[in-house]
Scaffold this motif. Structure first.
Motif, mmCIF file in Angstrom:
data_model
loop_
_atom_site.group_PDB
_atom_site.id
_atom_site.type_symbol
_atom_site.label_atom_id
_atom_site.label_comp_id
_atom_site.label_asym_id
_atom_site.label_seq_id
_atom_site.Cartn_x
_atom_site.Cartn_y
_atom_site.Cartn_z
ATOM 1 N N ARG A 64 25.841 -17.243 -7.513
ATOM 2 C CA ARG A 64 24.702 -17.173 -6.591
ATOM 3 C C ARG A 64 23.382 -17.231 -7.343
ATOM 4 O O ARG A 64 23.316 -16.884 -8.533
ATOM 5 C CB ARG A 64 24.743 -15.885 -5.756
ATOM 6 C CG ARG A 64 26.007 -15.659 -4.978
ATOM 7 C CD ARG A 64 26.424 -16.851 -4.159
ATOM 8 N NE ARG A 64 25.538 -17.149 -3.024
ATOM 9 C CZ ARG A 64 25.571 -18.288 -2.330
ATOM 10 N NH1 ARG A 64 26.394 -19.263 -2.666
ATOM 11 N NH2 ARG A 64 24.763 -18.469 -1.302
ATOM 12 N N GLN A 65 22.350 -17.616 -6.643
ATOM 13 C CA GLN A 65 21.015 -17.671 -7.224
ATOM 14 C C GLN A 65 20.190 -16.480 -6.753
ATOM 15 O O GLN A 65 20.233 -16.119 -5.571
ATOM 16 C CB GLN A 65 20.293 -18.968 -6.810
ATOM 17 C CG GLN A 65 21.115 -20.229 -7.037
ATOM 18 C CD GLN A 65 21.597 -20.361 -8.458
ATOM 19 O OE1 GLN A 65 20.784 -20.387 -9.379
ATOM 20 N NE2 GLN A 65 22.910 -20.421 -8.663
ATOM 21 N N VAL A 66 19.452 -15.881 -7.675
ATOM 22 C CA VAL A 66 18.410 -14.926 -7.309
ATOM 23 C C VAL A 66 17.099 -15.647 -7.558
ATOM 24 O O VAL A 66 16.777 -15.990 -8.708
ATOM 25 C CB VAL A 66 18.510 -13.637 -8.154
ATOM 26 C CG1 VAL A 66 17.331 -12.718 -7.862
ATOM 27 C CG2 VAL A 66 19.834 -12.925 -7.885
ATOM 28 N N GLU A 67 16.397 -15.940 -6.486
ATOM 29 C CA GLU A 67 15.124 -16.667 -6.647
ATOM 30 C C GLU A 67 13.993 -15.665 -6.842
ATOM 31 O O GLU A 67 13.909 -14.661 -6.137
ATOM 32 C CB GLU A 67 14.849 -17.552 -5.419
ATOM 33 C CG GLU A 67 13.535 -18.320 -5.548
ATOM 34 C CD GLU A 67 13.428 -19.544 -4.632
ATOM 35 O OE1 GLU A 67 14.472 -20.060 -4.174
ATOM 36 O OE2 GLU A 67 12.282 -19.971 -4.385
ATOM 37 N N VAL A 68 13.149 -15.947 -7.835
ATOM 38 C CA VAL A 68 11.974 -15.126 -8.105
ATOM 39 C C VAL A 68 10.783 -16.075 -8.053
ATOM 40 O O VAL A 68 10.704 -17.029 -8.828
ATOM 41 C CB VAL A 68 12.058 -14.455 -9.496
ATOM 42 C CG1 VAL A 68 10.814 -13.611 -9.755
ATOM 43 C CG2 VAL A 68 13.315 -13.596 -9.606
ATOM 44 N N VAL A 69 9.873 -15.824 -7.109
ATOM 45 C CA VAL A 69 8.756 -16.756 -6.928
ATOM 46 C C VAL A 69 7.481 -15.964 -6.641
ATOM 47 O O VAL A 69 7.524 -14.944 -5.955
ATOM 48 C CB VAL A 69 9.080 -17.784 -5.808
ATOM 49 C CG1 VAL A 69 9.348 -17.121 -4.481
ATOM 50 C CG2 VAL A 69 7.993 -18.838 -5.676
ATOM 51 N N GLY A 70 6.380 -16.417 -7.217
ATOM 52 C CA GLY A 70 5.093 -15.749 -6.992
ATOM 53 C C GLY A 70 4.337 -15.586 -8.290
ATOM 54 O O GLY A 70 4.868 -15.847 -9.374
ATOM 55 N N PRO A 71 3.085 -15.125 -8.195
ATOM 56 C CA PRO A 71 2.199 -15.051 -9.371
ATOM 57 C C PRO A 71 2.788 -14.235 -10.534
ATOM 58 O O PRO A 71 2.508 -14.544 -11.691
ATOM 59 C CB PRO A 71 0.933 -14.376 -8.832
ATOM 60 C CG PRO A 71 0.950 -14.644 -7.367
ATOM 61 C CD PRO A 71 2.383 -14.747 -6.952
ATOM 62 N N ASP A 72 3.592 -13.206 -10.254
ATOM 63 C CA ASP A 72 4.150 -12.375 -11.331
ATOM 64 C C ASP A 72 5.589 -12.759 -11.694
ATOM 65 O O ASP A 72 6.295 -11.992 -12.371
ATOM 66 C CB ASP A 72 4.112 -10.890 -10.934
ATOM 67 C CG ASP A 72 2.686 -10.351 -10.873
ATOM 68 O OD1 ASP A 72 1.829 -10.846 -11.641
ATOM 69 O OD2 ASP A 72 2.428 -9.446 -10.050
ATOM 70 N N ALA A 73 6.034 -13.925 -11.258
ATOM 71 C CA ALA A 73 7.447 -14.298 -11.458
ATOM 72 C C ALA A 73 7.813 -14.331 -12.943
ATOM 73 O O ALA A 73 8.840 -13.783 -13.343
ATOM 74 C CB ALA A 73 7.736 -15.646 -10.801
ATOM 75 N N LEU A 74 6.982 -14.956 -13.756
ATOM 76 C CA LEU A 74 7.313 -15.058 -15.185
ATOM 77 C C LEU A 74 7.374 -13.667 -15.817
ATOM 78 O O LEU A 74 8.300 -13.350 -16.573
ATOM 79 C CB LEU A 74 6.295 -15.944 -15.921
ATOM 80 C CG LEU A 74 6.509 -16.053 -17.436
ATOM 81 C CD1 LEU A 74 7.871 -16.673 -17.767
ATOM 82 C CD2 LEU A 74 5.391 -16.873 -18.091
ATOM 83 N N LYS A 75 6.384 -12.824 -15.496
ATOM 84 C CA LYS A 75 6.345 -11.471 -16.056
ATOM 85 C C LYS A 75 7.635 -10.708 -15.702
ATOM 86 O O LYS A 75 8.213 -10.019 -16.540
ATOM 87 C CB LYS A 75 5.121 -10.727 -15.488
ATOM 88 C CG LYS A 75 4.570 -9.708 -16.427
ATOM 89 C CD LYS A 75 3.135 -9.278 -16.191
ATOM 90 C CE LYS A 75 2.724 -9.033 -14.766
ATOM 91 N NZ LYS A 75 1.465 -8.257 -14.638
ATOM 92 N N LEU A 76 8.080 -10.852 -14.473
ATOM 93 C CA LEU A 76 9.290 -10.154 -14.021
ATOM 94 C C LEU A 76 10.536 -10.683 -14.738
ATOM 95 O O LEU A 76 11.370 -9.907 -15.219
ATOM 96 C CB LEU A 76 9.445 -10.298 -12.499
ATOM 97 C CG LEU A 76 10.711 -9.715 -11.868
ATOM 98 C CD1 LEU A 76 10.944 -8.266 -12.287
ATOM 99 C CD2 LEU A 76 10.653 -9.799 -10.352
ATOM 100 N N VAL A 77 10.640 -11.999 -14.849
ATOM 101 C CA VAL A 77 11.837 -12.561 -15.492
ATOM 102 C C VAL A 77 11.847 -12.216 -16.983
ATOM 103 O O VAL A 77 12.897 -11.905 -17.551
ATOM 104 C CB VAL A 77 11.931 -14.087 -15.234
ATOM 105 C CG1 VAL A 77 13.099 -14.689 -15.988
ATOM 106 C CG2 VAL A 77 12.082 -14.369 -13.743
#
Ligand code: THG
Length: 370
Positions: A64-77
């Motif tokens: 499955r995919q967990v999508e992370v999208v938004g201005p802080d996406a890189l910081k979170l990943v």
């Protein structure tokens, strides 16, 4: 073994390809991310031989995919993995093991960068979505975290390039390893990546609407007829030969990321903040106590493993074996085993307790050399 049946109810999620998997005579499933994951359609050695010579289609929607999208996406990943993600290009995927603040391994996904601020975490079998949602909330990050309706379909084996070139065009031959493009197959939007859970090469096609699952499957199946395509599944023999570890079997939340042999895939000195950093630094100073090893046992094929097998050096128990398959290539049983560091050197003689009998084995390096 006790003959039994797994009940398929809505709680055990259905994949976008499951109807075809039944049509083609599935023999066994496992459960992965609360979803069916096919295991076998024929004997393991037969499927292995075919995979190494031809091309197979695999229902791996359970990745499955967990999508992370938004201005802080890189910081979170960045926060959840010791691998550098900033240097990952749009259109690239990286193998990026996840670790918590204690350095314990949460999962070992591929991470795909779809945009500057948009990622898919393509997970192995553990509930990453809930963990990441909790971190996003706790840190007050400006992101959305959710599971999109995305279902990977693997096309694996040496004839995968010819098949996909027929289905699309010759330009797909230029897609490099762990790179992807967005395209359409018979009008169905897909992400097409050169990746997959075998060492035999091929692609993963990420379907973006379950409703198109059967149409996508049929398109690949039809194009594959010329190439002797067969339905398959991640193959235990092949994955052991290729050294691919399986989260949940070979490593779990009880294991520190440095014990799992993940160093080649980590950038421990990356500049971005990540939550396992302190624990990893401490573990580097004290030294790891255990290591996930390759272990080989010559002789007859061993039975399937239901519980982990105890591994000993002389009279001392030194760890547990977690996966095993008999390899035609090495004419031996190949295993992964988490072993005490003192007994983890290649060449170390060990014994494995299999159904009450001691089996002689030897620790190998990570390419199966003694
Ligand atoms: N494909 C996709 N998602 C996945 C998997 C996959 N999620 C679950 C699981 N598999 C994740 N684990 C792995 C482990 C290894 C590899 C891919 C996914 C892999 N490793 C290569 C190796 O070790 O030789 C290359 C690693 C590298 O060079 O970075 O391919 O299969 N979508």
């Amino acid at each position: 073994m006790h003959p039994t049946e797994l009940v398929l109810s809505p709680r055990l999620r259905k994949t976008a390809y499951e109807d075809r998997v039944f049509d083609l005579g599935i023999q066994s499933f496992t459960i992965y991310n609360h979803m069916t994951l096919p295991v076998s359609f024929s004997s393991n050695p037969q499927a292995y031989q075919h995979l190494c010579e031809h091309v197979q289609i695999w229902d791996v929607a359970a990745e499955r995919q967990v999508e992370v999208v938004g201005p802080d996406a890189l910081k979170l990943v960045e926060l959840i993995t010791p691998r550098d993600i900033a240097s990952c290009d749009i259109g690239q995927c990286v193998y990026a093991p996840l670790a918590d603040q204690d350095g314990l391994i949460i999962n070992d996904p591929l991470i795909l960068r779809l945009g500057e601020d948009r990622f898919w975490i393509s997970i192995a079998d553990s509930d990453v979505l809930l963990w990441v949602k909790g971190i996003a909330y706790g840190c007050g990050y400006d992101v959305q975290v959710f599971e999109p309706d995305v279902s990977p379909l693997a096309v694996q084996g040496p004839k995968a390039d010819d098949l996909m070139a027929d289905l699309l065009d010759d330009s797909i031959r230029d897609i490099r390893f762990f790179r992807f493009i967005e395209t359409k197959i018979n009008g169905i939007p897909v992400v097409l990546a050169r990746s997959g859970w075998s060492g035999q090469g091929g692609f993963e096609v990420y379907l973006q609407s379950s409703a198109d699952g059967i149409a996508l499957w049929d398109a690949v199946w039809q194009a594959g007829q010329k190439y002797n395509i067969k339905v398959g599944a991640p193959n235990l023999i092949e994955r052991l030969e290729s050294g691919l570890k399986s989260y949940g079997s070979d490593m779990t939340l009880d294991d520190h990321i440095l014990e799992c042999g993940m160093e080649p895939f980590l950038n421990l000195d990356k500049s971005a903040e990540y939550m396992a950093r302190e624990s990893i630094e401490q573990m580097q100073q004290s030294g790891i106590k255990r290591r996930l090893c390759h272990v080989m046992a010559k002789g007859d094929p061993l039975p399937a493993l239901r519980e982990r097998w105890q591994v000993s050096a002389g009279a001392t128990a030194i760890g547990l074996a977690s996966s095993c398959a008999w390899s035609p290539k090495y004419a031996a049983n190949l295993m992964f085993a988490m072993l005490d560091i003192q007994s983890s050197q290649p060449g170390q003689s060990v014994s494995v307790l299999v159904d009450g009998a001691e089996v002689d084995a030897v620790v190998c390096d990570n390419r199966w050399n003694v």
